[in-house]
Design an enzyme around this catalytic site. Structure first.
Site, PDB file in Angstrom:
ATOM      1  N   ARG A 251     -28.675  34.290   9.802  1.00 41.93           N
ATOM      2  CA  ARG A 251     -29.755  33.297   9.831  1.00 41.93           C
ATOM      3  C   ARG A 251     -30.873  33.697  10.791  1.00 41.93           C
ATOM      4  O   ARG A 251     -32.038  33.391  10.550  1.00 41.93           O
ATOM      5  CB  ARG A 251     -29.194  31.922  10.210  1.00 41.93           C
ATOM      6  CG  ARG A 251     -28.395  31.320   9.067  1.00 41.93           C
ATOM      7  CD  ARG A 251     -27.868  29.953   9.378  1.00 41.93           C
ATOM      8  NE  ARG A 251     -27.497  29.273   8.142  1.00 41.93           N
ATOM      9  CZ  ARG A 251     -26.900  28.095   8.083  1.00 41.93           C
ATOM     10  NH1 ARG A 251     -26.607  27.448   9.190  1.00 41.93           N
ATOM     11  NH2 ARG A 251     -26.607  27.545   6.926  1.00 41.93           N
TER      12      ARG A 251
ATOM     13  N   GLY B 129     -23.662  28.201   1.559  1.00 41.06           N
ATOM     14  CA  GLY B 129     -22.311  27.667   1.772  1.00 41.06           C
ATOM     15  C   GLY B 129     -21.230  28.627   1.314  1.00 41.06           C
ATOM     16  O   GLY B 129     -21.293  29.821   1.563  1.00 41.06           O
TER      17      GLY B 129
ATOM     18  N   GLY C 174     -26.376  22.842   1.845  1.00 32.02           N
ATOM     19  CA  GLY C 174     -26.768  21.474   1.502  1.00 32.02           C
ATOM     20  C   GLY C 174     -28.164  21.398   0.912  1.00 32.02           C
ATOM     21  O   GLY C 174     -28.417  20.691  -0.058  1.00 32.02           O
TER      22      GLY C 174
ATOM     23  N   LYS D  89     -14.991  18.995  -5.635  1.00 33.81           N
ATOM     24  CA  LYS D  89     -15.054  17.687  -6.279  1.00 33.81           C
ATOM     25  C   LYS D  89     -16.238  17.540  -7.226  1.00 33.81           C
ATOM     26  O   LYS D  89     -17.334  17.976  -6.925  1.00 33.81           O
ATOM     27  CB  LYS D  89     -15.145  16.593  -5.202  1.00 33.81           C
ATOM     28  CG  LYS D  89     -13.908  16.515  -4.314  1.00 33.81           C
ATOM     29  CD  LYS D  89     -13.705  15.118  -3.741  1.00 33.81           C
ATOM     30  CE  LYS D  89     -14.756  14.735  -2.710  1.00 33.81           C
ATOM     31  NZ  LYS D  89     -14.637  15.451  -1.439  1.00 33.81           N
TER      32      LYS D  89
END
Length: 401
Positions: free
Chosen positions: A40, A358, A381, A201
């Site tokens: 990053r 992620g 996100g 999920k």
């Protein structure tokens, strides 16, 4: 949000002699005060180097971890300042506070081409509340504001969005790149566009599935959420992960795909285990079965070899591929084959390949395919919300051209 970024960019400012506050994403992984991945920090270098070269006085800021509005030495930016100094080849001065006397004095004393770093912005309780007083305090340090923190662009905090109300505001190179790739894939992709979704999920990815089913030619579903789709088709899924409340949604999406003439690919075979490994990377015994033969007492934890081939074939003819979420419990070497097969298929295609941040980014890095991808998002996100078609507050806050 458009891929043709009609926002001011860092190049639209005359930065010479100006104090420029840059919100970066230096939320790096640390162990015992040592940075374990500086990806990053490296991603933010083009914007910082442009500002140095053009004679700006550069004031950098970022959050690190979740200190919850308290000063906590464990989350200090000092290791980041040290690593940045090495990467830039110049001394990055470090403030002892966020907007207090130390930050103000350092900002006032900066010469053209010098760089300083504020302490962790989340040491201030007002940061995550987007407190206007804190936003004004950030603005008082500088003449111009540049947001280059894509990983935090989906949050409306003082340093990511609030400060833009009080200073001329633009986007840095990293945010431009993210929007060009992800926005381009959603709006004007070279076709066929194949979207691969994994992860645990269905409920986490509903917005993405709903948005992508309209836009892509083929939608591939793997990972834990595939079992809810299989259940919706009437299959036995044993003790696999199930989003009970989303079975009807899965039925709707399968019907919608058929109606729109889109391909929706689901696993045809699965790797099963008797008990979830503890710790997650512990040795585990597996059996592979077709999805129609799933035993009632076993759990599916990865796509099987036939599915891996099916998914890889879909990628071969693609011109654009977007991938978000692993195909199985890839942290366990025995349950990583499906994710590895998808990563390999993407590495071998000529298509534009875009990896949502992620877990997918972690998987591609871990498997050594990072340099074969067109774009790996720095924000999990943020890229997810972008794929859902949501506006990102940190980008919206920048001034229009």
């Amino acid at each position: 949000m458009s891929s043709a970024l009609n926002k001011m960019t860092v190049e639209d400012f005359d930065v010479k002699g100006k104090r420029v506050l840059v919100r970066c994403d230096f939320n790096v992984k640390m162990e015992n005060g040592v940075i374990t991945s500086d990806k990053r920090i490296v991603a933010s270098l083009p914007t910082i180097q442009y500002l140095i070269k053009n004679g700006a006085k550069v004031i950098l800021c970022s959050h690190l971890g979740r200190p919850k509005g308290q000063v906590n030495p464990e989350f200090s930016m000092k290791p980041v300042a040290a690593r940045l100094s090495e990467l830039l080849g110049l001394k990055v001065k470090m403030a002892d506070d966020v907007v207090g006397p130390s930050a103000q004095a350092l900002a006032a004393s900066l010469k053209d081409g010098e760089v300083m770093l504020l302490e962790n912005v989340r040491f201030e309780p007002g940061e995550t509340k987007n407190d206007p007083e804190l936003s004004k305090a950030f603005a008082s340090l500088a003449d111009l504001y540049v947001n280059d923190a894509f990983g935090s662009a989906h949050r409306a905090h003082s340093s990511t969005a609030g400060v833009a109300a009080y200073l001329p505001a633009a986007c840095g190179y990293l945010i431009q790149k993210e929007i060009k790739f992800i926005g381009g894939a959603l709006e004007n992709p070279k076709r066929p566009l194949v979207a691969i979704l994994g992860g645990a999920k269905v409920s986490d990815k509903i917005g993405v599935i709903t948005n992508l089913i309209d836009k892509c030619d083929t939608l591939i579903i793997g990972g834990g959420m595939a079992y809810t789709f299989l259940k919706a088709q009437g299959y036995e899924i044993g003790i696999s992960m199930l989003d009970e409340t989303k079975i009807d949604y899965c039925k709707e999406m399968m019907a919608k795909a058929e109606k729109l003439g889109k391909k929706l690919l689901l696993p045809v075979d699965t790797v099963t285990i008797a008990d979830f490994p503890n710790p997650i990377d512990a040795p585990v015994e597996v059996t592979v079965c077709d999805v129609k033969d799933m035993p009632a007492d076993r759990e599916g934890c990865d796509i099987g070899p036939k599915t891996a081939e099916l998914f890889a074939d879909a990628v071969k003819t693609a011109k654009t591929v977007v991938w978000n979420g692993p195909m199985g419990v890839f942290e366990n070497p025995t349950l990583a084959a499906g994710t590895l097969a998808v990563a390999k298929a993407l590495a071998e295609t000529d298509a534009t390949t875009i990896i949502g941040g992620g877990d997918s980014a972690a998987a591609v890095n871990q498997m050594g395919y990072a340099d074969k991808m067109s774009h790996i998002s720095t924000g999990g996100g943020a890229s997810l919300e972008f794929l859902e078609g949501k506006e990102l507050p940190g980008v919206v806050a920048a001034d229009d051209k």
